[in-house]
Every structure is written in C-alpha cells, then in structure tokens.
Design a protein around this motif. Structure first.
Motif, PDB file in Angstrom:
ATOM      1  N   ARG A   1     -17.420 -16.831 -26.448  1.00 47.01           N
ATOM      2  CA  ARG A   1     -17.199 -15.560 -26.784  1.00 47.01           C
ATOM      3  C   ARG A   1     -16.113 -14.857 -25.899  1.00 47.01           C
ATOM      4  O   ARG A   1     -15.277 -13.668 -26.510  1.00 47.01           O
TER       5      ARG A   1
ATOM      6  N   LEU B   1     -15.601 -15.713 -15.777  1.00 46.45           N
ATOM      7  CA  LEU B   1     -16.401 -16.746 -16.159  1.00 46.45           C
ATOM      8  C   LEU B   1     -16.088 -18.154 -15.454  1.00 46.45           C
ATOM      9  O   LEU B   1     -14.863 -18.535 -15.424  1.00 46.45           O
TER      10      LEU B   1
ATOM     11  N   GLY C   1     -20.364 -19.110 -23.670  1.00 46.89           N
ATOM     12  CA  GLY C   1     -19.928 -18.078 -23.010  1.00 46.89           C
ATOM     13  C   GLY C   1     -18.156 -17.886 -23.314  1.00 46.89           C
ATOM     14  O   GLY C   1     -17.584 -17.059 -23.208  1.00 46.89           O
TER      15      GLY C   1
END
Length: 204
Positions: A125, A151, A122
């Motif tokens: 990304r 996040l 994640g």
C-alpha cells in the motif's frame, strides 16, 4: 562476499504469489557458465509486457523487491538468486519463501525478508501511494521499514542466517574458518589414504 548490514533504496512491488524459479530466470538461461549476466533474463517471459513492473520508470536501480507469498518455489536453481542480484536487488520482501530458494539466497548474500502478511500488505500500500518511497532493511535489527509512511515491521531470520549475512560468509568462507582444524586433522591421516597433492605451478 561482502557483508550486508543495511539496505536502503527504491523498491519494486511484484504483487504475485507463488512466483517460481522458472519465472524468475527461464531455463534457457541456465546454459551460462558464469555467475553474472543474468539480469537481462530476470522475469524474461514477463518483460515482454511493457506494463510489467521491471519495465516501469525507476525500476532500474531498485534495491528491494517486494513480492507475494511462496516466492522462489519450483526448482532449486541458484541462478534465480544470481539473476535478482545481477539486476541490482539486495533483498526480497515476502510473506514466505520456498526453503531451497531461502537457502540459496542466504548463501549468496541476498537477504530474504520474511515479514508477516499484514506487514507486506502495508508495504504494498505504501508503494502504491508513493512508488518512489525508500524501503530500508536493517539486517542486524531484523526490521523492514518505509520511513515516509511511518511503517516499520520485524521480519523472521534465524540467528545463524543473520550472522552469515552480516559477516558475508558463503559456504566456502564458512569452511575456511576451520582451515587450521582441517589441516591438523589431515596430519593424522594414514599415508595410504587418498590425499590431494600440494598446489604447484600450473602445467603448461
């Protein structure tokens, strides 16, 4: 060494697994006797490629390296940690670290952020979408975050290692915390045993 509470700044994404210590700092650099000056050799063989991540705009000044699994495998050289710190990295995020590298990192104040594979994916990304995104490592909370991407993930760090990083305790500092007990023990040693002479003026 200074304690580490929170690290926030740009990150470099190195999407490679099994990055070993010879790739981090080539053996030719191990002849240096200082603990500084290794930044120029960091990932030396790969820096010849203009497209390598450390050669991209914004890499200079980055505080966090995000890497693939099994980071720091290979030899036990402490120079790998020193090179990362000399470049400016204060933390490395990875799904997994080689044990000796992790130990060297903690002893030198470099935070090994071991997050789950999905969490690291994640982060990769998020950085691909925004290479300038700030990455935040909170050592006390043991979380790594990319706030602009919404996040935040936990990372694994043993309590003792966390305490050492927060307090800034290398191996020498840990020993010196017991200086009084060591001195008291030394008074009980039989006089015929070897002993270190008291420190005095340097010989000329």
């Amino acid at each position: 060494m200074p304690g580490v509470q929170r690290i926030a700044g740009r990150a470099v994404a190195l999407e490679r697994d099994d990055v070993d210590t010879d790739q981090i700092i080539p053996a030719a650099w191990l002849k240096r006797v200082e603990r500084t000056g290794f930044a120029a050799g960091l990932f030396g063989a790969w820096r010849d490629d203009p497209a390598f991540v450390l050669n991209r705009p914004g890499a200079a000044g980055a505080r966090v390296l995000v890497a693939g699994d099994n980071f720091g495998c290979g030899s036990s050289r402490e120079h790998a940690v020193w090179a990362l710190q000399d470049f400016g990295f204060a933390a490395v995020v990875s799904p997994g670290f080689a044990d000796i590298f992790r130990g060297n990192a903690i002893s030198s104040g470099l935070v090994p952020v071991q997050a789950g594979p999905a969490a690291v994916a994640g982060i990769f990304r998020a950085l691909a979408a925004d290479p300038d995104a700030e990455v935040v490592v909170d050592v006390a909370a043991r979380t790594v975050a990319v706030p602009s991407a919404g996040l935040e993930e936990p990372f694994a760090l043993p309590d003792f290692a966390c305490w050492r990083l927060l307090e800034g305790l290398d191996d020498v500092a840990l020993t010196l915390r017991h200086a009084d007990a060591i001195a008291a023990f030394e008074t009980t040693r039989p006089p015929w045993l070897p002993a270190q002479a008291p420190a005095g003026p340097a010989a000329r």
